[in-house]
Design a protein around this motif. Structure first.
Motif, PDB file in Angstrom:
ATOM      1  N   VAL B 373       0.973  -1.671   0.441  1.00 22.55           N
ATOM      2  CA  VAL B 373       0.224   0.132   0.104  1.00 22.55           C
ATOM      3  C   VAL B 373       0.446   1.898   0.173  1.00 22.55           C
ATOM      4  O   VAL B 373       1.854   1.508   0.669  1.00 22.55           O
ATOM      5  CB  VAL B 373      -1.091   0.084   1.731  1.00 22.55           C
ATOM      6  CG1 VAL B 373      -2.205   1.023   0.968  1.00 22.55           C
ATOM      7  CG2 VAL B 373      -1.528  -1.634   1.003  1.00 22.55           C
ATOM      8  N   GLY B 374       0.644   1.826  -1.044  1.00 21.74           N
ATOM      9  CA  GLY B 374       1.633   3.463  -1.614  1.00 21.74           C
ATOM     10  C   GLY B 374       3.256   3.160  -1.824  1.00 21.74           C
ATOM     11  O   GLY B 374       3.337   4.140  -2.275  1.00 21.74           O
ATOM     12  N   GLU B 375       3.409   1.977  -1.828  1.00 20.83           N
ATOM     13  CA  GLU B 375       4.228   1.734  -1.566  1.00 20.83           C
ATOM     14  C   GLU B 375       5.187   0.230  -2.713  1.00 20.83           C
ATOM     15  O   GLU B 375       4.195  -0.761  -1.596  1.00 20.83           O
ATOM     16  CB  GLU B 375       6.511   2.171  -1.143  1.00 20.83           C
ATOM     17  CG  GLU B 375       5.945   1.260   0.224  1.00 20.83           C
ATOM     18  CD  GLU B 375       7.129   1.932   0.438  1.00 20.83           C
ATOM     19  OE1 GLU B 375       8.139   2.710  -0.197  1.00 20.83           O
ATOM     20  OE2 GLU B 375       7.050   2.043   2.325  1.00 20.83           O
ATOM     21  N   PRO B 376       6.181  -0.003  -3.475  1.00 17.20           N
ATOM     22  CA  PRO B 376       6.239  -1.535  -4.317  1.00 17.20           C
ATOM     23  C   PRO B 376       6.455  -2.622  -2.533  1.00 17.20           C
ATOM     24  O   PRO B 376       7.455  -2.299  -2.238  1.00 17.20           O
ATOM     25  CB  PRO B 376       6.866  -2.038  -4.886  1.00 17.20           C
ATOM     26  CG  PRO B 376       6.652  -0.166  -5.679  1.00 17.20           C
ATOM     27  CD  PRO B 376       6.982   0.432  -4.636  1.00 17.20           C
ATOM     28  N   PRO B 377       6.145  -3.581  -2.814  1.00 17.29           N
ATOM     29  CA  PRO B 377       6.276  -4.428  -1.254  1.00 17.29           C
ATOM     30  C   PRO B 377       8.399  -4.709  -2.223  1.00 17.29           C
ATOM     31  O   PRO B 377       8.058  -4.922  -3.142  1.00 17.29           O
ATOM     32  CB  PRO B 377       5.395  -5.811  -1.675  1.00 17.29           C
ATOM     33  CG  PRO B 377       4.868  -5.961  -2.954  1.00 17.29           C
ATOM     34  CD  PRO B 377       5.089  -3.847  -3.742  1.00 17.29           C
ATOM     35  N   LEU B 378       8.749  -5.511  -1.228  1.00 16.78           N
ATOM     36  CA  LEU B 378       9.985  -5.637  -1.479  1.00 16.78           C
ATOM     37  C   LEU B 378      10.082  -6.830  -2.266  1.00 16.78           C
ATOM     38  O   LEU B 378       9.387  -8.274  -1.250  1.00 16.78           O
ATOM     39  CB  LEU B 378      11.085  -5.345  -0.388  1.00 16.78           C
ATOM     40  CG  LEU B 378      11.771  -4.487   0.240  1.00 16.78           C
ATOM     41  CD1 LEU B 378      12.851  -4.503   0.881  1.00 16.78           C
ATOM     42  CD2 LEU B 378      12.821  -3.537  -0.785  1.00 16.78           C
ATOM     43  N   ASP B 379      11.192  -7.364  -3.325  1.00 19.59           N
ATOM     44  CA  ASP B 379      11.202  -8.629  -3.892  1.00 19.59           C
ATOM     45  C   ASP B 379      12.355  -9.013  -3.064  1.00 19.59           C
ATOM     46  O   ASP B 379      13.574  -8.721  -3.397  1.00 19.59           O
ATOM     47  CB  ASP B 379      10.993  -8.376  -5.882  1.00 19.59           C
ATOM     48  CG  ASP B 379      11.416  -9.988  -6.103  1.00 19.59           C
ATOM     49  OD1 ASP B 379      11.833 -10.307  -5.580  1.00 19.59           O
ATOM     50  OD2 ASP B 379      11.721  -9.242  -7.581  1.00 19.59           O
ATOM     51  N   ASP B 380      11.335 -10.498  -2.611  1.00 13.71           N
ATOM     52  CA  ASP B 380      12.888 -11.821  -1.958  1.00 13.71           C
ATOM     53  C   ASP B 380      13.576 -12.337  -2.725  1.00 13.71           C
ATOM     54  O   ASP B 380      14.543 -12.874  -2.162  1.00 13.71           O
ATOM     55  CB  ASP B 380      11.632 -12.413  -0.613  1.00 13.71           C
ATOM     56  CG  ASP B 380      11.035 -13.480  -1.644  1.00 13.71           C
ATOM     57  OD1 ASP B 380      11.270 -13.231  -2.719  1.00 13.71           O
ATOM     58  OD2 ASP B 380      10.559 -13.908  -0.724  1.00 13.71           O
ATOM     59  N   GLY B 381      13.918 -11.927  -4.086  1.00 11.09           N
ATOM     60  CA  GLY B 381      14.397 -12.565  -5.087  1.00 11.09           C
ATOM     61  C   GLY B 381      13.944 -13.400  -6.059  1.00 11.09           C
ATOM     62  O   GLY B 381      14.231 -13.730  -7.427  1.00 11.09           O
ATOM     63  N   ASP B 382      12.733 -13.999  -5.398  1.00 12.87           N
ATOM     64  CA  ASP B 382      12.065 -15.542  -6.135  1.00 12.87           C
ATOM     65  C   ASP B 382      10.642 -14.911  -6.703  1.00 12.87           C
ATOM     66  O   ASP B 382       9.624 -15.539  -7.224  1.00 12.87           O
ATOM     67  CB  ASP B 382      11.400 -16.668  -5.763  1.00 12.87           C
ATOM     68  CG  ASP B 382      12.804 -17.204  -5.068  1.00 12.87           C
ATOM     69  OD1 ASP B 382      13.971 -17.525  -6.473  1.00 12.87           O
ATOM     70  OD2 ASP B 382      13.166 -17.588  -3.951  1.00 12.87           O
ATOM     71  N   ASP B 383      10.515 -13.457  -6.196  1.00 14.35           N
ATOM     72  CA  ASP B 383       9.751 -12.961  -6.893  1.00 14.35           C
ATOM     73  C   ASP B 383       8.985 -12.553  -8.061  1.00 14.35           C
ATOM     74  O   ASP B 383       9.535 -11.837  -8.951  1.00 14.35           O
ATOM     75  CB  ASP B 383       8.440 -11.779  -5.148  1.00 14.35           C
ATOM     76  CG  ASP B 383       8.649 -12.645  -3.900  1.00 14.35           C
ATOM     77  OD1 ASP B 383       8.696 -14.000  -3.942  1.00 14.35           O
ATOM     78  OD2 ASP B 383       9.245 -11.207  -2.863  1.00 14.35           O
ATOM     79  N   ARG B 384       7.570 -12.996  -9.248  1.00 14.21           N
ATOM     80  CA  ARG B 384       7.128 -12.093  -9.626  1.00 14.21           C
ATOM     81  C   ARG B 384       6.529 -10.566  -9.909  1.00 14.21           C
ATOM     82  O   ARG B 384       5.194 -10.921  -8.707  1.00 14.21           O
ATOM     83  CB  ARG B 384       6.755 -12.915 -10.792  1.00 14.21           C
ATOM     84  CG  ARG B 384       6.017 -12.359 -11.323  1.00 14.21           C
ATOM     85  CD  ARG B 384       5.939 -14.095 -12.591  1.00 14.21           C
ATOM     86  NE  ARG B 384       4.590 -14.827 -11.995  1.00 14.21           N
ATOM     87  CZ  ARG B 384       3.419 -14.736 -12.686  1.00 14.21           C
ATOM     88  NH1 ARG B 384       3.469 -13.489 -13.721  1.00 14.21           N
ATOM     89  NH2 ARG B 384       2.794 -14.938 -12.085  1.00 14.21           N
ATOM     90  N   THR B 385       6.923  -9.153 -10.127  1.00 12.96           N
ATOM     91  CA  THR B 385       5.601  -8.020  -9.635  1.00 12.96           C
ATOM     92  C   THR B 385       5.089  -8.238 -10.843  1.00 12.96           C
ATOM     93  O   THR B 385       4.920  -9.077 -11.588  1.00 12.96           O
ATOM     94  CB  THR B 385       6.303  -7.461 -10.538  1.00 12.96           C
ATOM     95  OG1 THR B 385       7.719  -7.215  -9.744  1.00 12.96           O
ATOM     96  CG2 THR B 385       6.087  -6.026 -10.884  1.00 12.96           C
ATOM     97  N   LEU B 386       3.238  -7.997 -10.743  1.00 10.03           N
ATOM     98  CA  LEU B 386       1.993  -8.577 -11.480  1.00 10.03           C
ATOM     99  C   LEU B 386       1.852  -7.918 -12.000  1.00 10.03           C
ATOM    100  O   LEU B 386       1.302  -7.428 -12.650  1.00 10.03           O
ATOM    101  CB  LEU B 386       1.142  -8.653 -10.185  1.00 10.03           C
ATOM    102  CG  LEU B 386       1.738 -10.040  -9.859  1.00 10.03           C
ATOM    103  CD1 LEU B 386       0.573 -10.692  -8.476  1.00 10.03           C
ATOM    104  CD2 LEU B 386       1.663 -11.035 -10.572  1.00 10.03           C
TER     105      LEU B 386
END
Lengths: 437, 437
Positions: B373-386
């Motif tokens: 909310v308000g800013e992008p969550p941190l990608d922990d390395g294996d994640d995928r931006t949607l």
């Protein structure tokens, strides 16, 4: 942005692939020219329903008028190798040249009611199957649900506002079907343009949230729309919002809308508050996933109008009317008509051309749906014949039966003659039995 | 016949009345120019569903491109006194000039997933609410149901044949959505024309009934369509029909279709019969009100393809996806963005602009829908931006994310990374939890 694939001027491709390949095979076998009677009917009502309401016939007749294979359609079918050249030649010259009879739009129907009957040669009649069923199954599902809602609402108006919950064009047809079944207005502007249905609207929570506070939002709306507008009062605290609404608009405020929480309780509280503030003529509009049962449950509450969305456009649990389009008679090589019916397990059909009347007692109350197979059933004096002529030899002759105002009136008079059990919302059998004679 | 009310070239009236009156009020108050973020999301999945599938984004972008108020639209609004002249002037010049981001079409979604985010001034954004929701609610409902069906069918193809059970234009969109979710073909010719979905078809009972007997009908079809065709064998007696079918078409017969009775038993019997007749490569296609549960129930049977109609186009019990379009942030008088949310009982929303990623473990299995909310969550390395960019300042920049082939592929890869529980048909919670950070 990229160009939209253009909407078709023709309705001919709103059709199942197999209708065309069947024409090809029938042209080859010579059976394409056999005279055929296709009947549209539902084997049963949706579970627990007491009656159905026919809607869409006017749209069907429009679709048939525009059912032509132009150069673009023919090119597609040729490129896709859907059918052979002989069939393409036939399709290029296609114009429906048969007869169509059916129930008047807005009429109540029951299991087996032959709501639309197409008589023509096989090729001309089979091609119309898909588009006829698409329109009637959708529109009749909506009208059937809508009718239960307006019945439950009694003299209080129902407003159709489900556009956002269904396909954008289905929304326009849904508004039309709801209007036939007694809805007072729609939120859908295109339904206003295309079908002349009155349009109406209030305001969304986003409008309140856009402004720095509720007072500012209400002031903006009242200044723009007048005190007769409907203010949405459940964005933050309902009691406080009603107070501000009357301060801003005065006691001449048109209405307030409640869209969440326990609507019965809240309507009671808001009514008392409005009255205590002197806004005794301010109406209360309720919305929030209403269906016929919720509407009936609010009958005891001080509610002045119902806004119905999701449950209306999804047929309140029955999103399609279950109608089928079946060949019931066709000519043989000698030209004699022969009754036909399939014997499939659990899906057998009744062969033979059907005629229908609504049997009524001396007081005019419907007693049975009487379906004559092969010949019209005898009218015992108080009955009403149900089939009207729509098209003869390809020409429209019964446009008056699909005029929207007539359909709306037909719905009202047709419902009024059903026995009282028709109007019960509890699960039950059809309000009148279907009798084949 | 009478003329059809012309279909609109513009999509601007596929809109709720109140969107326009809110614009009028906001123009008056000056709030119309406040910068706004509108988010499209569903509060929950349909009961028991493990995931949803996004479809319709490409159609939304087309609709927005054609969202213009031309002379005809303006005249209607003026004649109907829907809004005042100042608002008409604004509408006449309307062209969406904001930004749109969202999930790629075909992507899985969960409660709260911000599948389409519109950022613009209030007036430009609020007007799009109805048409965006109409398209996404319909198409995503169909794709979500279709995905469970193709999942249950495994490697066996599903064929969409529900056109006759839904509105004629919804049918075209349904075929498109089903294709995204892995269906192999559609019966709908217009879906072939407009979207390039492969079309297919067999034959109806009427074709058999048209002829003097089954042998004549099968002969006509095989002569016209070749031995590779699919013969419908349940009009009278299945066993006899299969015998005739192989006699007529030879052991190279493409397929037989069963449309009634106990499909599992019958498929078994027909398979044995076909094999005994030497038609070992003749396939068995089953139809008859199939849904994902019926498809799963036939997994053990010798079935080669499923034809799905009613349950597909009605969303298999969930005909609308439940998506809403909510204002979550807007600028104040100083131009600063402020988070906003309504506090309505049972319908509270989460304010603030959302960002989203799919959290995945080291093996690539999805673990959570993480919404910042308000800013992008941190990608922990294996994640995928949607979220992908679709439109910037009114110009399409992300057309590749809505190309139909890409959407179909996206559906497959998105589903493949969900935990196995996602593919269970039993009622359950979402396959992954939604976490706000």
């Amino acid at each position: 942005m990229r160009p939209e694939p253009a909407a078709p001027a023709s309705t001919a491709l709103l059709t199942d692939h197999y209708e065309l390949t069947m024409v090809q095979a029938a042209l080859r076998s010579g059976a394409a020219s056999r005279r055929c009677v296709f009947e549209t009917f539902a084997r049963r009502l949706p579970r627990g329903r007491r009656y159905g309401v026919l809607a869409g016939t006017g749209r069907v007749l429009d679709a048939i008028e525009h059912f032509r294979f132009g150069d673009a359609e023919i090119a597609l079918l040729r490129d896709g190798k859907v059918v052979d050249d002989e069939t393409l030649d036939f399709l290029a010259g296609y114009r429906f040249d048969g007869d169509i009879r059916g129930y008047a739009e807005g009429e109540a129907w029951f299991p087996g009611s032959p709501v639309l009957v197409v008589e023509s040669d096989f090729a001309h009649g089979v091609l119309l199957e898909t588009v006829i069923l698409s329109v009637l199954n959708h529109d009749s599902a909506i009208a059937s649900a809508a009718s239960r809602m307006t019945g439950a609402a009694g003299t209080r108006p129902c407003i159709e506002m489900g556009s956002r919950r269904t396909h954008e064009e289905a929304a326009v047809a849904a508004a039309r079907a709801a209007w036939i079944a007694g809805f007072a207005a729609t939120s859908n502007l295109e339904a206003g343009r295309r079908w002349g249905v009155p349009t109406a609207g209030t305001a969304a929570h986003s409008f309140t949230l856009l402004h720095d506070d509720e007072r500012e939002a209400f002031t903006a709306q009242v200044e723009a729309m007048g005190a007769g507008t409907t203010l949405l009062v459940d964005t933050y605290d309902v009691e406080r919002a009603v107070e501000i609404a009357v301060e801003v608009a005065g006691t001449g405020l048109g209405a307030v809308r409640l869209d969440s929480g326990d609507l019965l309780d809240q309507a009671q509280e808001v009514r008392e508050q409005l009255d205590s503030l002197g806004a005794t003529s301010t109406r209360i509009v309720v919305t929030s996933d209403l269906d016929e049962f919720a509407i009936a449950g609010l009958a005891a509450g001080p509610v002045d109008a119902y806004g119905v969305g999701t449950q209306l456009v999804t047929g309140s649990g029955a999103p399609t009317a279950g109608m089928v389009y079946k060949l019931v008679a066709r000519s043989d090589d000698s030209g004699r008509m022969v009754d036909v019916a399939k014997a499939s397990k659990d899906k057998a059909s009744v062969g033979g051309r059907k005629f229908a009347l609504r049997r009524r007692d001396a007081r005019g109350v419907a007693e049975a749906e009487v379906i004559g197979v092969g010949e019209p059933p005898l009218d015992d004096g108080d009955d009403r014949t149900l089939l009207v002529d729509y098209v003869r030899a390809g020409e429209l002759v019964g446009g008056e039966h699909v005029a929207l105002a007539a359909a709306r009136e037909r719905h009202e008079t047709s419902l009024a003659e059903l026995p009282r059990s028709a109007h019960q919302l509890s699960q039950g059998d059809p309000a009148i039995p279907t009798r084949y004679v």
